[in-house]
Design a protein around this motif. Sequence first.
Motif, PDB file in Angstrom:
ATOM      1  N   TYR A  29       0.823  -1.208   0.000  1.00  0.00           N
ATOM      2  CA  TYR A  29       0.000   0.000   0.000  1.00  0.00           C
ATOM      3  C   TYR A  29       0.854   1.254   0.000  1.00  0.00           C
ATOM      4  O   TYR A  29       0.627   2.185  -0.768  1.00  0.00           O
ATOM      5  N   LEU A  30       1.864   1.272   0.846  1.00  0.00           N
ATOM      6  CA  LEU A  30       2.699   2.466   0.971  1.00  0.00           C
ATOM      7  C   LEU A  30       3.422   2.776  -0.326  1.00  0.00           C
ATOM      8  O   LEU A  30       3.498   3.929  -0.762  1.00  0.00           O
ATOM      9  N   ALA A  60       4.222 -11.908   2.627  1.00  0.00           N
ATOM     10  CA  ALA A  60       5.438 -11.284   3.142  1.00  0.00           C
ATOM     11  C   ALA A  60       6.500 -11.176   2.046  1.00  0.00           C
ATOM     12  O   ALA A  60       7.212 -10.170   1.952  1.00  0.00           O
ATOM     13  N   ALA A  61       6.597 -12.198   1.206  1.00  0.00           N
ATOM     14  CA  ALA A  61       7.592 -12.178   0.134  1.00  0.00           C
ATOM     15  C   ALA A  61       7.269 -11.102  -0.894  1.00  0.00           C
ATOM     16  O   ALA A  61       8.169 -10.419  -1.402  1.00  0.00           O
ATOM     17  N   ILE A  62       5.989 -10.907  -1.204  1.00  0.00           N
ATOM     18  CA  ILE A  62       5.594  -9.855  -2.154  1.00  0.00           C
ATOM     19  C   ILE A  62       5.872  -8.477  -1.557  1.00  0.00           C
ATOM     20  O   ILE A  62       6.355  -7.570  -2.246  1.00  0.00           O
ATOM     21  N   ASP A  63       5.591  -8.311  -0.273  1.00  0.00           N
ATOM     22  CA  ASP A  63       5.914  -7.044   0.380  1.00  0.00           C
ATOM     23  C   ASP A  63       7.412  -6.759   0.275  1.00  0.00           C
ATOM     24  O   ASP A  63       7.836  -5.604   0.175  1.00  0.00           O
ATOM     25  N   GLY A  64       8.223  -7.818   0.289  1.00  0.00           N
ATOM     26  CA  GLY A  64       9.662  -7.654   0.115  1.00  0.00           C
ATOM     27  C   GLY A  64      10.033  -7.125  -1.257  1.00  0.00           C
ATOM     28  O   GLY A  64      11.013  -6.377  -1.406  1.00  0.00           O
ATOM     29  N   LEU A  65       9.249  -7.474  -2.274  1.00  0.00           N
ATOM     30  CA  LEU A  65       9.484  -6.928  -3.617  1.00  0.00           C
ATOM     31  C   LEU A  65       9.284  -5.414  -3.630  1.00  0.00           C
ATOM     32  O   LEU A  65      10.061  -4.677  -4.244  1.00  0.00           O
TER      33      LEU A  65
END
Length: 445
Positions: free
Chosen positions: A12-13, A412-417
Amino acid sequence: MALGGKRSGNAYLTVALLLAGVPACAQTSPTIPQGFKYVGPGSCSAVACHGGIQPISVTKVQQNEYSTWVTSDKHAHAYAALKEPLGKQIAQILKLGPAEKSPRCLTCHALDVPATEHAREFDIAEGVSCESCHGPASQWLGPHLQATAVHSRMVTLGMYDNKNLALRAEKCLTCHLGAVGMSVDHELIAAGHPDLTFELDSFSAVEPPHWVEKGPDGRPSTDPLLGVKAWAVGQAVELQQSMLRLSRHAKSGPWPEFSEMDCITCHHALTGPQSWRQREGYKGHRPGDPPYNLSHYVLFRRFAEEVNPKLDAELATEATKVSALVSSMSPDRTAVEADANHAAELAERMVAEVRDATYDRARTERLLLAITGDADSIAADGERTAEQATMTVDSLYIAQAKVGGTNAATRAAIDGLFKLVNNPSAYNAPQFAAQMKKVRATMHS
């Protein structure tokens, strides 16, 4: 991560930051048909119209659309951004005078139309408002209040057909990519304006949505994979419009127009053996020549080649030709214009194919696996492609999770992208590829 169409966390950010300062949806053309005029957003703000606080489920619309726009939508603050330090800096460097009075800025940062097209007085400081996206309301404002109002009839009265995903994407892209007389070129970027980036489903999710998606029967859609269709249609339209933009740049103005290139190829550090770019080499172009930015096609092709392999093969040939021409740094402008126009025609045909395609769980999963399984190639293509890949994987995962359930490790892995594309100048392809492989690994855990 909420699954109701809103992003949260890093996803989101990051997408919210991409939206900040890059307003969407100005009028497609500076002129409108005779008799169609603008009435201003105040005409929509009554509590009984679109100014309510809570959404209502017993009417065709939620009736809190104006309230959502004025309190949560960055479009409402697009004009105010012109008076902020960055807006002042850009105007000073380009000698535009006050940014809030410059037509070059106002065309995307406000509902900037001639006074002769005003049906009543309204304040340009209200930014990108209702009619910027929905069209001049003078003729449909009254009729659209009737219980018997039909959308197709409202369109004949000047309402823009945002129910059509292809037209919706095209409207957004007038500012988020550029249209005739509306361009964020290399000069503007050099002065400080954010480079333009867009993905229809992701940007719609964080706008936030103030509409009810309808199905073919006119009732609220219950299709959990509608976001996949929005992604695909948006990608096809963006490819078409990017080729038309390239054609315009080739036809007139400075050349090469560096906003067409992969900006981060040049705007990064080259620190000897520490530079991943030098280690990877410069595939497809001479070292020192910035390559054409093909991020509008690299991800989309994974879908296009399944929907219509023959048409995609033609499109791939033309896109490759365009990319090679532009990346050579000294192409014949006429050749670029002609090839870009041809690619745009092919992309327009693909829009129709994608619009009518079938969207199911199996196809979504195949697409997600195809993209995450091509991590090295996507990462090496550059930051802009990585950015598109991040938004795409996020959109596909959210759609898939609606029908198959969530996976905390994948989330969590996508947020890492997203973290790896937060700072374009610090982009590192090997790191991005490794993280994309982590995303894929979680799908099999």
